[in-house]
Write an enzyme that holds these catalytic residues in place. Structure first.
Site, mmCIF file in Angstrom:
data_model
loop_
_atom_site.group_PDB
_atom_site.id
_atom_site.type_symbol
_atom_site.label_atom_id
_atom_site.label_comp_id
_atom_site.label_asym_id
_atom_site.label_seq_id
_atom_site.Cartn_x
_atom_site.Cartn_y
_atom_site.Cartn_z
ATOM 1 N N ARG A 221 0.848 -1.186 0.000
ATOM 2 C CA ARG A 221 0.000 0.000 0.000
ATOM 3 C C ARG A 221 0.885 1.238 0.000
ATOM 4 O O ARG A 221 1.921 1.275 0.677
ATOM 5 C CB ARG A 221 -0.915 0.029 1.235
ATOM 6 C CG ARG A 221 -2.108 -0.930 1.168
ATOM 7 C CD ARG A 221 -3.126 -0.540 0.110
ATOM 8 N NE ARG A 221 -4.310 -1.373 0.143
ATOM 9 C CZ ARG A 221 -4.506 -2.476 -0.595
ATOM 10 N NH1 ARG A 221 -3.583 -2.878 -1.436
ATOM 11 N NH2 ARG A 221 -5.642 -3.149 -0.497
ATOM 12 N N HIS A 269 -1.301 -0.002 -9.624
ATOM 13 C CA HIS A 269 -1.929 -0.881 -8.625
ATOM 14 C C HIS A 269 -2.488 -2.154 -9.306
ATOM 15 O O HIS A 269 -3.681 -2.433 -9.237
ATOM 16 C CB HIS A 269 -3.040 -0.146 -7.862
ATOM 17 C CG HIS A 269 -3.401 -0.812 -6.565
ATOM 18 N ND1 HIS A 269 -3.695 -0.124 -5.418
ATOM 19 C CD2 HIS A 269 -3.500 -2.124 -6.233
ATOM 20 C CE1 HIS A 269 -3.981 -0.973 -4.445
ATOM 21 N NE2 HIS A 269 -3.868 -2.198 -4.920
HETATM 22 P P1 NAP Z 1 -1.763 -11.508 5.223
HETATM 23 O O1 NAP Z 1 -1.868 -12.944 4.862
HETATM 24 O O2 NAP Z 1 -2.659 -10.951 6.261
HETATM 25 O O3 NAP Z 1 -0.233 -11.259 5.670
HETATM 26 C C1 NAP Z 1 0.192 -10.074 6.267
HETATM 27 C C2 NAP Z 1 1.611 -10.271 6.779
HETATM 28 O O4 NAP Z 1 2.097 -9.023 7.261
HETATM 29 C C3 NAP Z 1 1.699 -11.253 7.948
HETATM 30 O O5 NAP Z 1 2.856 -12.056 7.824
HETATM 31 C C4 NAP Z 1 1.825 -10.333 9.157
HETATM 32 O O6 NAP Z 1 2.528 -10.882 10.252
HETATM 33 C C5 NAP Z 1 2.628 -9.204 8.567
HETATM 34 N N1 NAP Z 1 2.477 -7.978 9.364
HETATM 35 C C6 NAP Z 1 1.344 -7.270 9.608
HETATM 36 N N2 NAP Z 1 1.603 -6.217 10.404
HETATM 37 C C7 NAP Z 1 2.942 -6.262 10.651
HETATM 38 C C8 NAP Z 1 3.810 -5.460 11.422
HETATM 39 N N3 NAP Z 1 3.384 -4.384 12.101
HETATM 40 N N4 NAP Z 1 5.125 -5.818 11.487
HETATM 41 C C9 NAP Z 1 5.562 -6.905 10.818
HETATM 42 N N5 NAP Z 1 4.779 -7.717 10.068
HETATM 43 C C10 NAP Z 1 3.489 -7.387 9.989
HETATM 44 O O7 NAP Z 1 -1.933 -10.596 3.944
HETATM 45 P P2 NAP Z 1 -1.678 -10.956 2.398
HETATM 46 O O8 NAP Z 1 -2.834 -11.698 1.854
HETATM 47 O O9 NAP Z 1 -0.348 -11.574 2.278
HETATM 48 O O10 NAP Z 1 -1.701 -9.498 1.746
HETATM 49 C C11 NAP Z 1 -0.782 -8.517 2.153
HETATM 50 C C12 NAP Z 1 -1.119 -7.148 1.578
HETATM 51 O O11 NAP Z 1 -0.826 -7.105 0.182
HETATM 52 C C13 NAP Z 1 -2.599 -6.764 1.639
HETATM 53 O O12 NAP Z 1 -2.952 -6.300 2.917
HETATM 54 C C14 NAP Z 1 -2.683 -5.664 0.578
HETATM 55 O O13 NAP Z 1 -2.449 -4.402 1.167
HETATM 56 C C15 NAP Z 1 -1.534 -5.987 -0.368
HETATM 57 N N6 NAP Z 1 -2.027 -6.368 -1.713
HETATM 58 C C16 NAP Z 1 -1.681 -5.599 -2.783
HETATM 59 C C17 NAP Z 1 -2.096 -5.949 -4.048
HETATM 60 C C18 NAP Z 1 -1.676 -5.173 -5.261
HETATM 61 O O14 NAP Z 1 -2.166 -5.425 -6.350
HETATM 62 N N7 NAP Z 1 -0.744 -4.261 -5.148
HETATM 63 C C19 NAP Z 1 -2.896 -7.088 -4.225
HETATM 64 C C20 NAP Z 1 -3.232 -7.842 -3.113
HETATM 65 C C21 NAP Z 1 -2.788 -7.473 -1.853
HETATM 66 P P3 NAP Z 1 1.957 -12.172 11.054
HETATM 67 O O15 NAP Z 1 2.112 -13.328 10.082
HETATM 68 O O16 NAP Z 1 2.846 -12.288 12.200
HETATM 69 O O17 NAP Z 1 0.518 -11.881 11.364
HETATM 70 C C1 GLV Z 2 -5.501 -5.223 -3.794
HETATM 71 O O1 GLV Z 2 -4.832 -4.269 -3.620
HETATM 72 C C2 GLV Z 2 -5.928 -6.101 -2.746
HETATM 73 O O2 GLV Z 2 -5.758 -5.747 -1.575
HETATM 74 O O3 GLV Z 2 -6.430 -7.187 -3.065
#
Ligand code: NAP
Ligand code: GLV
Length: 306
Positions: A221, A269
């Site tokens: 983000r 994005h």
């Molecule tokens: P997720 O499964 O919830 O994983 C989040 C990870 O971040 C977890 O390992 C968590 O730690 C870690 N984390 C959260 N807060 C933290 C902190 N303060 N310090 C250190 N580590 C921290 O999420 P995901 O499905 O992988 O997605 C991640 C993010 O990608 C989404 O929230 C979104 O913003 C972004 N995204 C972007 C796109 C795009 O097109 N650009 C698409 C999809 C998603 P723990 O494992 O210890 O809980």
């Molecule tokens: C896209 O940014 C998502 O969070 O899936």
């Protein structure tokens, strides 16, 4: 079962058709103000008015992984928030990050320029051991990215909130492990959710701790990056450049320095797009699980912020 659909910037018609086909027992309709109360919702960046008018919802399914836009709203505590987990985004994220990493590591932007100039010149490649990659966030997407990067034999570090043990990844966690993680990395990839803790986390102080000639890949983000600090660090030579998919203001405003920066590659994005078929299949499976009282993956913890 009545399902209401309220997704900003989404062509609703194909979603409604495919949802009706996948959930023949349900009535699925597009939300508009004054619409009847629904049991479940499918949402992306809905307005506050949506939740104000639908306080009885049992669950709202977010058609993305990040829930920052939802958590800015007031939502009845009894409404469960459920995000997509992977649903085809993991492979896209892995492709995007590996592409950006390899484009940087193998100087492909330089070869593009050489072709334009009619220049035949091989470019030096550093040993892979000099290009350790630090992945911030070892969740659903971060672990997939870490595995993909490790396949190319780059050293991989990972950082998360809680302790993790991921094969092939040197894992760090929490505030205590953060500086050591940064110092062990030259390329930094953010796959963190946007929370109060991660806001502005990519700043002069943290990015300066990377090995000199650092490279940032932000697919998480835009609010995590202090954009002026990145520009200053590139100008000073501490950072070599960046590949950015997300920005503090989206669309990236005309005239923003990132548009024309020779060392910054941008995309709109689109690192991991929502795939309708896979998302609907996942939502249908989770709806069935919820109705039979089984646990579902991707339940949002509102206190944690993701
Ligand atoms: P997720 O499964 O919830 O994983 C989040 C990870 O971040 C977890 O390992 C968590 O730690 C870690 N984390 C959260 N807060 C933290 C902190 N303060 N310090 C250190 N580590 C921290 O999420 P995901 O499905 O992988 O997605 C991640 C993010 O990608 C989404 O929230 C979104 O913003 C972004 N995204 C972007 C796109 C795009 O097109 N650009 C698409 C999809 C998603 P723990 O494992 O210890 O809980
Ligand atoms: C896209 O940014 C998502 O969070 O899936």
């Amino acid at each position: 079962m009545h399902i209401t659909f309220c997704c900003a910037a989404t062509d609703a018609e194909p979603w409604l058709n495919d949802l009706r086909a996948a959930l023949p027992g349900a009535s699925v309709s597009l939300w508009q103000s004054g619409a009847p109360a629904a049991d479940f919702a499918i949402v992306w960046a809905p307005p506050q008015a949506f939740f104000d008018e639908q306080p009885q919802l049992k669950a709202a399914f977010n058609i993305g992984a990040g829930v920052d836009a939802l958590l800015r709203l007031h939502i009845a505590p009894a409404t469960q928030l459920i995000r997509l987990d992977d649903a085809g985004m993991g492979a896209q994220m892995a492709e995007y990050v590996c592409h950006a990493l390899i484009r940087h590591y193998r100087s492909f932007a330089g070869y593009d320029a050489d072709q334009q100039a009619g220049v035949w010149k091989q470019r030096e490649v550093l040993p892979r051991s000099d290009m350790p990659v630090g992945i911030m966030g070892l969740g659903v997407l971060g672990q997939r990215v870490a595995q993909a990067v490790a396949q190319f034999d780059f050293p991989v570090n990972g950082w998360s909130r809680t302790a993790k043990d991921v094969p092939g990844v040197r894992c760090f966690h929490g505030a205590d492990g953060f500086h050591e993680f940064l110092a062990a990395s030259r390329v930094l990839v953010s796959v963190l959710p946007a929370t109060p803790e991660t806001r502005d986390l990519l700043n002069r102080n943290t990015l300066s701790r990377l090995q000199r000639g650092g490279y940032l890949i932000n697919v998480a983000r835009g609010v995590q990056l202090v954009e002026e600090d990145l520009l200053a660090l590139i100008a000073e030579g501490q950072m070599a450049g960046a590949a950015l998919d997300v920005f503090r203001t989206e669309p990236l405003p005309a005239g923003h320095p990132f548009w024309a920066h020779p060392k910054i590659q941008i995309t709109p994005h689109s690192a991991a797009l929502t795939i309708r078929s896979e998302s609907i299949a996942q939502i249908a499976a989770k709806l069935a699980a919820l109705q039979s009282g089984k646990p579902v993956a991707g339940l949002v913890d509102r206190t944690r912020g993701y």
